[in-house]
Design a protein around this motif. Sequence first.
Motif, PDB file in Angstrom:
ATOM      1  N   ARG A 123       0.709  -1.259  -0.109  1.00 10.11           N
ATOM      2  CA  ARG A 123      -0.099   0.044   0.086  1.00 10.11           C
ATOM      3  C   ARG A 123       0.842   1.191  -0.020  1.00 10.11           C
ATOM      4  O   ARG A 123       0.523   2.119  -0.915  1.00 10.11           O
ATOM      5  N   LEU A 124       1.903   1.297   0.768  1.00 10.44           N
ATOM      6  CA  LEU A 124       2.768   2.584   0.875  1.00 10.44           C
ATOM      7  C   LEU A 124       3.245   2.712  -0.472  1.00 10.44           C
ATOM      8  O   LEU A 124       3.462   4.040  -0.786  1.00 10.44           O
ATOM      9  N   VAL A 125       3.874   1.819  -1.143  1.00 10.96           N
ATOM     10  CA  VAL A 125       4.442   1.920  -2.499  1.00 10.96           C
ATOM     11  C   VAL A 125       3.390   2.693  -3.428  1.00 10.96           C
ATOM     12  O   VAL A 125       3.678   3.537  -4.333  1.00 10.96           O
ATOM     13  N   ILE A 126       2.288   1.972  -3.301  1.00  9.25           N
ATOM     14  CA  ILE A 126       1.009   2.277  -4.360  1.00  9.25           C
ATOM     15  C   ILE A 126       0.905   3.954  -4.144  1.00  9.25           C
ATOM     16  O   ILE A 126       0.778   4.566  -4.983  1.00  9.25           O
ATOM     17  N   GLU A 127       0.746   4.109  -2.702  1.00  5.64           N
ATOM     18  CA  GLU A 127       0.164   5.428  -2.341  1.00  5.64           C
ATOM     19  C   GLU A 127       1.306   6.553  -2.872  1.00  5.64           C
ATOM     20  O   GLU A 127       0.870   7.694  -3.083  1.00  5.64           O
ATOM     21  N   ASN A 128       2.409   6.127  -2.883  1.00  9.29           N
ATOM     22  CA  ASN A 128       3.398   7.145  -3.075  1.00  9.29           C
ATOM     23  C   ASN A 128       3.814   7.396  -4.698  1.00  9.29           C
ATOM     24  O   ASN A 128       4.698   8.452  -4.862  1.00  9.29           O
ATOM     25  N   TYR A 129       3.736   6.143  -5.433  1.00  9.67           N
ATOM     26  CA  TYR A 129       4.207   6.175  -6.796  1.00  9.67           C
ATOM     27  C   TYR A 129       3.013   6.114  -7.805  1.00  9.67           C
ATOM     28  O   TYR A 129       3.068   6.784  -8.737  1.00  9.67           O
ATOM     29  N   PHE A 130       1.824   5.369  -7.550  1.00  6.90           N
ATOM     30  CA  PHE A 130       0.899   4.945  -8.735  1.00  6.90           C
ATOM     31  C   PHE A 130       0.419   6.350  -9.013  1.00  6.90           C
ATOM     32  O   PHE A 130      -0.160   7.038  -8.349  1.00  6.90           O
ATOM     33  N   ASN A 131       0.372   6.452 -10.268  1.00  5.59           N
ATOM     34  CA  ASN A 131      -0.175   7.547 -11.041  1.00  5.59           C
ATOM     35  C   ASN A 131       0.246   8.919 -10.647  1.00  5.59           C
ATOM     36  O   ASN A 131      -0.399  10.044 -10.906  1.00  5.59           O
ATOM     37  N   LYS A 132       1.612   9.159 -10.293  1.00  5.29           N
ATOM     38  CA  LYS A 132       2.244  10.411  -9.790  1.00  5.29           C
ATOM     39  C   LYS A 132       2.781  10.995 -10.881  1.00  5.29           C
ATOM     40  O   LYS A 132       2.884  12.163 -11.111  1.00  5.29           O
ATOM     41  N   ILE A 133       3.200  10.308 -12.041  1.00  8.85           N
ATOM     42  CA  ILE A 133       3.664  11.111 -13.121  1.00  8.85           C
ATOM     43  C   ILE A 133       2.977  10.678 -14.562  1.00  8.85           C
ATOM     44  O   ILE A 133       3.180  11.396 -15.315  1.00  8.85           O
ATOM     45  N   ALA A 134       2.122   9.906 -14.526  1.00  9.57           N
ATOM     46  CA  ALA A 134       1.379   9.552 -16.035  1.00  9.57           C
ATOM     47  C   ALA A 134       0.801  10.852 -16.204  1.00  9.57           C
ATOM     48  O   ALA A 134       0.138  11.523 -15.396  1.00  9.57           O
ATOM     49  N   ALA A 135       0.567  11.053 -17.574  1.00  8.30           N
ATOM     50  CA  ALA A 135      -0.039  12.171 -18.091  1.00  8.30           C
ATOM     51  C   ALA A 135      -1.614  11.820 -17.524  1.00  8.30           C
ATOM     52  O   ALA A 135      -2.071  11.236 -17.593  1.00  8.30           O
TER      53      ALA A 135
END
Length: 437
Positions: A123-135
């Motif tokens: 969960r922590l990795v998903i919250e920190n990284y998922f969809n953070k840089i996708a246009a």
Amino acid sequence: MELKEKLVSSFMAFEDTVDVDSPVHDIRTEAIKHFENEGFPTKRQEAWKYTSLNSILKYDYSVFPKHEEALDFKDVKKYFIHDIDAYKIVFIDGKYSSHLSQTTHDGIDVCLMSAALTKPKYRLVIENYFNKIAAKDGLSSLNTAFSAEGAYIHIPKNKLVEKPIQILHFSTGNEAALMLQPRNLVVVDENSHVQIIERHQSLTDNPVLTNSVTEIFANKRAIVDYYKIQNDRETASLIDNTFINQKQESIAKVHTFSFGGKITRNNLNFYQNGERIDSTMKGITIIGNKQHVDHNTLVHHIEPNCESHQDYKGIFGDSATGVFNGKVLVEKEAQKTDAFQANNNILLSDKASINTKPQLEIFADDVKCSHGCTIGQLDESAMFYLRSRGIPEKEARGLLMFAFSNNVLDSVKIPEIKNRITKIIAGKLGVNIGFDL
């Protein structure tokens, strides 16, 4: 029903198949609203000026494949880089294939997005990284809305991943027309190194449209070496959206080999957030008939003392069309930037064409930046030289075209990939190169 309407109306059915308590539930909901507003890109948009999706949006694609088709390894062995030991994440018609895959949690996580999106330990990795840089454009938002399956790769600090990771997507042709939306997340922590190979492959001539999104995070001093092999059938189309965020002293390299498919669009975006970063993107395109390949790249230099290198080679025959739209953006704070961009092309036919637009947008005053493009035909004097040495015309043309693309191959770090690409190029050019690399 048009494809856009079908996808929007299918979202509720998709929500019934996933965990609504997932940390990305709200992200998906916002994404489908954004896609509903944006829709598919058209040629009225500057970035899509030379690429129309109309010919591939007309099919009645199945959004939810009925079932997984069992495939034997012997039936798909030739699509693997099978002469190296590697981790494997394999999907068949968008569904994970456990018997063809080899994943691991032994010090690193090489597994599935579906697991990462639902299990608390990720969960922590998903919250920190998922969809953070996708246009937040229409196509990336569409993928985000339906994000469920794909590759999840997390390399913790100080890890040298000893084996490459292969991500393979097979479409069996069980559906008359199929749309796939894989979502990959790659997080490489400080001082770690990983090599990844990705391929999409149809096994029949039934139409397939793949809308893929990959987010890659290279943290401090991380090294990411990514290879995309695009050699699909001419009834398959691929829209590949890759976003890379780099931190201090990291190195990220993406090699894209585009040889097959009906329409291939590569959106490749690098964001440099730190000093002494190195970003490299190289590609070889060899297509014919009425194939179309579009490379759209961005390198955003945000901080000083960084480098970027772009080198794309294209060979276009018959009525094939190519597009290269590369942009280097250098912010005011990004002093001492060293950016190089080149796009060189050979047209083998009067009907083949290439639209190329290398761009530099520079706000800093202490930089070393260059860009350029060439469009031409084979060197007649070089052809004459080879013919005068007794080399037949077909082989002479093949040798010249191979030499033209060879400097891109020189930077490939995995010998088995270099050998595989060499053989594909030889097959595309219809010659026997006569040696292995």
